[in-house]
Write a protein that holds these residues in place. Structure first.
Motif, PDB file in Angstrom:
ATOM      1  N   LYS A 165       5.816  -6.357   0.775  1.00  0.00           N
ATOM      2  CA  LYS A 165       6.389  -6.325   2.344  1.00  0.00           C
ATOM      3  C   LYS A 165       7.508  -7.434   2.460  1.00  0.00           C
ATOM      4  CE  LYS A 165       2.394  -4.258   4.205  1.00  0.00           C
ATOM      5  NZ  LYS A 165       1.143  -4.473   5.252  1.00  0.00           N
ATOM      6  N   ASN A 191      11.433   1.154   6.538  1.00  0.00           N
ATOM      7  CA  ASN A 191      10.218   1.462   7.354  1.00  0.00           C
ATOM      8  C   ASN A 191       9.000   1.842   6.864  1.00  0.00           C
ATOM      9  OD1 ASN A 191       8.059   2.016   9.501  1.00  0.00           O
ATOM     10  ND2 ASN A 191       9.050   4.003   9.719  1.00  0.00           N
ATOM     11  N   ASN A 236      14.555   6.893   7.029  1.00  0.00           N
ATOM     12  CA  ASN A 236      14.684   5.617   6.493  1.00  0.00           C
ATOM     13  C   ASN A 236      13.168   4.935   6.456  1.00  0.00           C
ATOM     14  OD1 ASN A 236      15.866   3.073   5.375  1.00  0.00           O
ATOM     15  ND2 ASN A 236      15.328   2.011   7.553  1.00  0.00           N
ATOM     16  N   ASN A 257      10.583  -6.060   0.868  1.00  0.00           N
ATOM     17  CA  ASN A 257      11.258  -5.089   1.636  1.00  0.00           C
ATOM     18  C   ASN A 257      12.063  -5.691   2.954  1.00  0.00           C
ATOM     19  OD1 ASN A 257      11.745  -2.397   2.923  1.00  0.00           O
ATOM     20  ND2 ASN A 257      10.460  -3.264   4.290  1.00  0.00           N
ATOM     21  N   LYS A 258      11.510  -6.618   3.397  1.00  0.00           N
ATOM     22  CA  LYS A 258      11.979  -7.313   4.406  1.00  0.00           C
ATOM     23  C   LYS A 258      13.156  -8.360   4.046  1.00  0.00           C
ATOM     24  CE  LYS A 258      11.141 -10.485   8.274  1.00  0.00           C
ATOM     25  NZ  LYS A 258      10.093 -11.227   8.981  1.00  0.00           N
ATOM     26  N   THR A 259      13.080  -8.695   2.885  1.00  0.00           N
ATOM     27  CA  THR A 259      14.456  -9.389   2.491  1.00  0.00           C
ATOM     28  C   THR A 259      15.426  -8.845   1.996  1.00  0.00           C
ATOM     29  OG1 THR A 259      12.723 -11.328   1.804  1.00  0.00           O
ATOM     30  CG2 THR A 259      15.102 -11.571   0.579  1.00  0.00           C
ATOM     31  N   ASN A 275      14.582  -3.217   3.957  1.00  0.00           N
ATOM     32  CA  ASN A 275      14.498  -2.959   5.064  1.00  0.00           C
ATOM     33  C   ASN A 275      14.337  -1.444   5.444  1.00  0.00           C
ATOM     34  OD1 ASN A 275      13.972  -3.699   7.978  1.00  0.00           O
ATOM     35  ND2 ASN A 275      16.042  -3.329   8.568  1.00  0.00           N
ATOM     36  N   SER A 320      18.162 -16.285   5.567  1.00  0.00           N
ATOM     37  CA  SER A 320      17.967 -14.963   4.792  1.00  0.00           C
ATOM     38  C   SER A 320      18.675 -14.978   3.456  1.00  0.00           C
ATOM     39  CB  SER A 320      18.592 -13.831   5.777  1.00  0.00           C
ATOM     40  OG  SER A 320      18.567 -12.608   4.933  1.00  0.00           O
TER      41      SER A 320
END
Length: 532
Positions: free
Chosen positions: A433, A443, A414, A436-438, A441, A17
């Motif tokens: 996406k 929803n 969130n 966002n994940k990296t 985070n 990460s």
């Protein structure tokens, strides 16, 4: 042993990460925070800005504020040396006149016209008589026009109701039934129709406000062509007092005619010898309003001609004089003060990165647009008159309402709705996406991410004027709440930590797009089918 393996796996994932994150992107994102968000939004959504209505004082003040911010952080003025792109908006008011037996009637007291029903060419007629045709019904067993010639005549009918029925309240008015009556008269070539409607006698203030409002549009060929379509037939709505003045020409009145029709169970049409003259025309006025553009040039000579556009609309709906309570100002803190604030924060973060020698490879155009509430006018104007070629525009990230939440997410704010991200480009969907994940985070709720959503959100904000030209888009949105387009959309109700977090999502997505090896591939058509 299992615990040791799990712990090792956790460290490995953490290491992956960390590698995936860009330290520079994180470093320069720090100014996108709740305090800076409050600094901007507390100004833009203050009472002093009067709801930022297009073409009015508050809107001009907001444009100046945004310009000064772009200038202060070092963005270039890309519109021939200016930050403002004038948008050719015009408003159309209504000039209207109605006289009965030579006496003028008063608009909004005696009668009204629906503003959008009058074409650019307007209308005028001068009649020496009026055909009263009861309820304007054409049923098998009841025909108000039996043995009557309608062609070329001014016809007066009750807007709603049937023989023997009480006058319906406004909530029970059947528009489809009215349209059927009008359709019959158009097909039979009536010169004009006068609808009798008791609502005129005690017209609600919100209805008066609507009838007095001026319709705004771009002054382009599409608008001119639409407005030049001739009116099928003039439609004038009058109250009972004016109806009785007309009927006095035949020594009768509404109550007497209603009773006669009801008691007899059959129509009672009659020609009333009285002069009725009417005219209406559009009155065009120029509206001063501008898109506000700030440009950050890319650092890579081979890529800087490619442009990422980040948008939010700074206009709102202004003041509602007849709003309930003392508060009449629609501050628009969420809609779209929050999105405008997001654009300002993201622009500052990228400007600081550039000054530190870490600027994006591709160029970024930060643009706050006007006239969204009037029909996406500012973004449409830019798409028709782009400062940078649309073929070089790789993506539009549009921010419209990111400061609050909706009832579907009351237990956990969130989240953010993303709309359009996979409509034209699978690459853009993946990049957004992944960002966002990296980094963030949040929803990502895709409930409205489709073309058949009954709310039609995909078509209702400024990104669509890029999407319709085949440019991939993501629309960031927190949903509609009870204060939508109401004076209650105040700064005090904004969730500033979430505003900043959503703005960071846009920032990190923009970072990936502006520095990626290639621009997002457009692999889908506007209808969602794969490109061959």
């Amino acid at each position: 042993m299992k615990k040791h393996l799990l712990y090792s796996s956790f460290l490995l994932l953490m290491g992956c990460s960390a590698v995936a994150q860009n330290k520079d992107a994180i470093k320069f994102s720090q100014t996108i925070n709740k305090d800076n968000a409050y600094k901007h939004l507390s100004v833009l959504a203050s009472d002093e800005y009067e709801g930022r209505e297009t073409g009015k004082k508050g809107g001009w003040m907001a444009a100046d504020y945004i310009k000064e911010h772009f200038k202060s952080i070092g963005l270039k003025a890309p519109v021939a040396g200016d930050y403002f792109q004038p948008v050719d908006i015009v408003s159309y008011g209504l000039s209207q006149l109605l006289t009965v037996d030579g006496q003028p009637a008063e608009a909004l007291t005696d009668f009204f016209l629906m503003p959008k029903s009058v074409s650019a060419k307007g209308f005028a007629f001068n009649a020496n008589s009026v055909l009263f045709a009861g309820y304007g019904l054409t049923k098998d067993d009841y025909n108000d026009y039996a043995n009557q010639a309608v062609a070329g005549k001014v016809v007066m009918i009750f807007k709603s109701g049937e023989p023997g029925s009480p006058a319906p309240t406004a909530s029970l008015r059947n528009s489809s039934a009215v349209n059927a009556k009008l359709k019959y008269l158009v097909e039979h070539k009536a010169q004009a129709v006068i609808l009798i409607d008791p609502i005129v006698d005690n017209m609600p203030e919100n209805m008066k406000s609507y009838l007095l409002s001026e319709d705004m549009a771009l002054k382009n060929k599409e608008t001119m062509d639409r407005m030049d379509v001739p009116q099928a037939m003039p439609v004038i709505t009058i109250g009972t007092a004016l109806a009785n003045r007309i009927l006095a020409g035949a020594n009768t009145n509404l109550d007497a005619l209603k009773k006669k029709i009801s008691d007899g169970g059959k129509p009672s049409p009659q020609e009333i010898k009285i002069s009725v003259c009417a005219s209406a025309s559009k009155v065009e006025k120029k509206v001063k309003s501008d898109n506000v553009l700030g440009f950050l040039e890319g650092s890579d000579p081979k890529l800087k001609h490619e442009i990422l556009v980040i948008t939010g609309h700074y206009d709102h709906i202004g003041i509602t004089p007849d709003a309930k309570g003392d508060d009449k100002i629609n501050n628009g803190a969420d809609d779209d003060g929050s999105g405008t604030t997001g654009v300002l924060l993201i622009a500052e973060a990228f400007a600081k990165a550039k000054k530190a020698g870490k600027g994006p490879k591709r160029s970024i155009l930060f643009m706050t647009v006007t006239g969204e509430e009037k029909g996406l006018l500012g973004s449409e104007w830019y798409s028709e008159n782009p400062v940078f070629p649309l073929k070089n525009t790789i993506t539009n990230l549009n921010i419209d309402m990111i400061g609050r939440g909706d009832k579907a997410h009351e237990s956990d704010n969130n989240f953010v709705y993303i709309i359009g991200s996979d409509m034209l480009s699978s690459d853009l969907d993946r990049i957004g996406k992944k960002a966002n994940k990296t980094y963030v985070n949040i929803n990502l709720d895709e409930k409205y991410n489709n073309r058949t959503d009954p709310n039609q959100f995909y078509y209702r904000s400024d990104h669509y004027n890029f999407a319709k030209h085949g440019i991939p888009v993501i629309f960031y949105f927190n949903g509609v709440h009870d204060d939508y387009h109401m004076p209650g959309d105040e700064v005090s109700k904004i969730d500033f930590p979430m505003l900043a977090k959503r703005a960071k999502l846009v920032y990190f997505t923009a970072w990936e797009l502006a520095n990626g090896l290639k621009r997002p591939t457009v692999d889908k058509n506007e209808d969602g089918t794969p490109k061959l």
